[in-house]
Design an enzyme around this catalytic site. Structure first.
Site, PDB file in Angstrom:
ATOM      1  N   GLY A 358      81.819  18.052  22.428  1.00  0.00           N
ATOM      2  CA  GLY A 358      83.019  18.360  23.202  1.00  0.00           C
ATOM      3  C   GLY A 358      84.234  17.607  22.693  1.00  0.00           C
ATOM      4  O   GLY A 358      85.297  18.200  22.466  1.00  0.00           O
ATOM      5  N   GLY A 382      75.582  17.732  23.102  1.00  0.00           N
ATOM      6  CA  GLY A 382      74.234  17.264  23.427  1.00  0.00           C
ATOM      7  C   GLY A 382      73.184  18.300  23.053  1.00  0.00           C
ATOM      8  O   GLY A 382      72.143  17.974  22.475  1.00  0.00           O
TER       9      GLY A 382
HETATM   10  P1  ADP Z   1      81.305  14.151  21.318  1.00  0.00           P
HETATM   11  O1  ADP Z   1      81.780  14.581  22.677  1.00  0.00           O
HETATM   12  O2  ADP Z   1      82.012  14.855  20.211  1.00  0.00           O
HETATM   13  O3  ADP Z   1      79.807  14.212  21.185  1.00  0.00           O
HETATM   14  P2  ADP Z   1      81.370  11.366  22.095  1.00  0.00           P
HETATM   15  O4  ADP Z   1      81.475  11.772  23.507  1.00  0.00           O
HETATM   16  O5  ADP Z   1      80.131  10.673  21.661  1.00  0.00           O
HETATM   17  O6  ADP Z   1      81.701  12.596  21.123  1.00  0.00           O
HETATM   18  O7  ADP Z   1      82.535  10.325  21.732  1.00  0.00           O
HETATM   19  C1  ADP Z   1      83.905  10.619  21.802  1.00  0.00           C
HETATM   20  C2  ADP Z   1      84.679   9.365  22.083  1.00  0.00           C
HETATM   21  O8  ADP Z   1      84.354   8.336  21.169  1.00  0.00           O
HETATM   22  C3  ADP Z   1      86.170   9.547  21.964  1.00  0.00           C
HETATM   23  O9  ADP Z   1      86.724   9.531  23.262  1.00  0.00           O
HETATM   24  C4  ADP Z   1      86.616   8.359  21.113  1.00  0.00           C
HETATM   25  O10 ADP Z   1      87.750   7.703  21.646  1.00  0.00           O
HETATM   26  C5  ADP Z   1      85.420   7.432  21.166  1.00  0.00           C
HETATM   27  N1  ADP Z   1      85.321   6.510  20.026  1.00  0.00           N
HETATM   28  C6  ADP Z   1      85.319   6.797  18.719  1.00  0.00           C
HETATM   29  N2  ADP Z   1      85.290   5.675  17.980  1.00  0.00           N
HETATM   30  C7  ADP Z   1      85.273   4.637  18.840  1.00  0.00           C
HETATM   31  C8  ADP Z   1      85.263   3.219  18.696  1.00  0.00           C
HETATM   32  N3  ADP Z   1      85.290   2.641  17.499  1.00  0.00           N
HETATM   33  N4  ADP Z   1      85.246   2.468  19.817  1.00  0.00           N
HETATM   34  C9  ADP Z   1      85.249   3.051  21.023  1.00  0.00           C
HETATM   35  N5  ADP Z   1      85.271   4.383  21.239  1.00  0.00           N
HETATM   36  C10 ADP Z   1      85.277   5.161  20.157  1.00  0.00           C
HETATM   37 MG    MG Z   2      81.832  13.585  24.516  1.00  0.00          MG
END
Ligand code: ADP
Ligand code: MG
Length: 400
Positions: A358, A382
């Site tokens: 997402g 997920g």
């Molecule tokens: P997705 O929804 O694509 O699977 P996630 O939910 O795992 O991704 O993570 C997204 C979040 O990760 C973003 O809001 C971003 O700000 C955060 N993020 C990325 N790098 C870091 C970091 N170094 N420290 C803290 N948060 C991080």
């Molecule tokens: Mg996410």
């Protein structure tokens, strides 16, 4: 898996469609309508077939009771605009008004019911409670189409139990997402690179053990990179760290080395004084994070420019790239560069590219990229990770 064809003629039949219309909202305004757009293929096809369409979805994480900020009402409006046809909305999921509205539908008409998760039965841990709620949902229609790809890894009433109560089939979005994931698991062209980032570190570590068996290169950015650096014995200041995962990560590094899979960790990191958009920050070597001006208080919020460049080179040489998780806190412009460089590399490589998750999908759009610059943007983070992990997904199993 059963497809819509298996349901026979749908003319004048009431079709319940489980969508994933869980879009991000800011003050009641939809900030990314990607998931609504992704739902249109099935809805349009069912309209053309003359079906009476009852859409169901969740939005956010309400705790089993109504909460105005999680209402699907704005989604009905947006979908209506995109569809070019009215989408009726009822402010409850089951009950007299929902039943009456479903019964009044004419062929080709669309109704969206209120957030499934306003009802405790949707996500209940109790099998009987979920089954009872699914019974109420099933009473609203004749057949069921499962098209919420983002939730097929959940054993929830509208995903799993409902599919068992009515003739059921996968919708077009679920089918399209699966085709892409099968291409990644069964027919991926080599070299195959996977880029992992984001913040849900322990959620995502599981996929690594599976990917080590299948890919050539793993690129690690985002919040999880600090657990890798710590596993190698480096200090990471105040960066995101899952200390209880250090041994697991050491195991991955050892397995990858044995198998000849390259795990590329950043060589440089953007370290900030605080978790804030305007925080002072500097680029330091990844193995010397605490050497920044902020010492042990420094927080790593992005991969550094040399690392982003290296990641881009690997992506350019790959024939298949799967990316999940932003490289940094892209919501703050100062820490979006790593994510932008990786996204840009994906748009330029000749290989087949898939973006899952997402926040990852929202990130590429927020940074000005468009969906057609990528091979595929998945609506389910997920779900796609669990599929790549080789897990059985309840919402798909039930459609087999
Ligand atoms: P997705 O929804 O694509 O699977 P996630 O939910 O795992 O991704 O993570 C997204 C979040 O990760 C973003 O809001 C971003 O700000 C955060 N993020 C990325 N790098 C870091 C970091 N170094 N420290 C803290 N948060 C991080
Ligand atoms: Mg996410």
């Amino acid at each position: 898996m059963r497809t819509i064809e298996s349901l026979g003629s749908l003319s004048a039949k009431t079709v319940i469609v489980r969508c994933d219309l869980n879009v991000p909202l800011a003050d009641g305004v939809i900030t990314d309508d990607g998931r609504i757009r992704a739902s249109l293929a099935t809805v349009t096809e069912l309209r053309e077939a003359g079906a009476k369409i009852v859409l169901i979805s969740h939005l956010g994480r309400p705790k089993g009771e109504p909460e105005a900020r999680f209402s699907l009402r704005p989604v009905a409006e947006r979908m209506s605009e995109l569809l070019g046809a009215p989408v009726q909305f009822v402010g409850e999921t089951v009950g007299e008004a929902a039943t009456a509205a479903a019964a009044a539908l004419q062929g080709g008409e669309v109704l969206l019911l209120e957030n499934l998760r306003f009802n405790p039965g949707e996500t209940s841990k109790d099998d009987a409670e979920r089954a009872a709620f699914a019974q109420q949902l099933a009473a609203l229609g004749d057949v069921f189409v499962s098209d919420g790809f983002g939730v097929v890894h959940r054993r929830q009433a509208s995903v799993y139990e409902l599919a068992k109560l009515l003739p059921s089939a996968a919708g077009r979005l679920v089918a399209a997402e699966l085709e892409v994931l099968e291409r990644l698991t069964e027919r991926a062209e080599r070299p195959y690179a996977v880029v992992l980032g984001g913040s849900k570190v322990s959620d995502k570590l599981g996929v690594i053990s599976h990917l080590i068996e299948r890919v050539d290169t793993l690129l690690i950015g985002g919040g999880m990179l600090f657990t890798f650096l710590a596993a190698q014995g480096h200090r990471v200041g105040a960066s995101l760290l899952e200390a209880d995962q250090l041994d697991t990560v050491r195991g991955y590094l050892a397995t990858a080395a044995e198998r000849g899979v390259e795990i590329v960790l950043p060589s440089d990191v953007v370290v900030a004084e605080a978790f804030a958009a305007d925080a002072a920050h500097e680029v330091v070597a990844a193995d010397a994070i605490e050497s920044s001006a902020f010492g042990a208080a420094g927080i790593g919020l992005d991969i550094g420019p040399a690392s982003a460049q290296r990641f881009a080179e690997v992506i350019a040489e790959s024939r298949t790239v799967f990316w999940n998780g932003p490289m940094g806190v892209f919501e703050m412009p100062a820490f979006a560069n790593g994510t932008r460089t990786v996204a840009d590399a994906l748009t330029k490589t000749a290989g087949f590219t898939v973006v899952g998750g997402g926040d990852s999908a929202a990130a590429v759009r927020a940074l000005g990229f468009t969906d057609d610059q990528f091979g595929h943007i998945s609506t389910g983070g997920g779900a796609s990770l669990e599929f790549l992990e080789g897990k059985q997904l309840p919402g798909l199993e039930v459609l087999a």
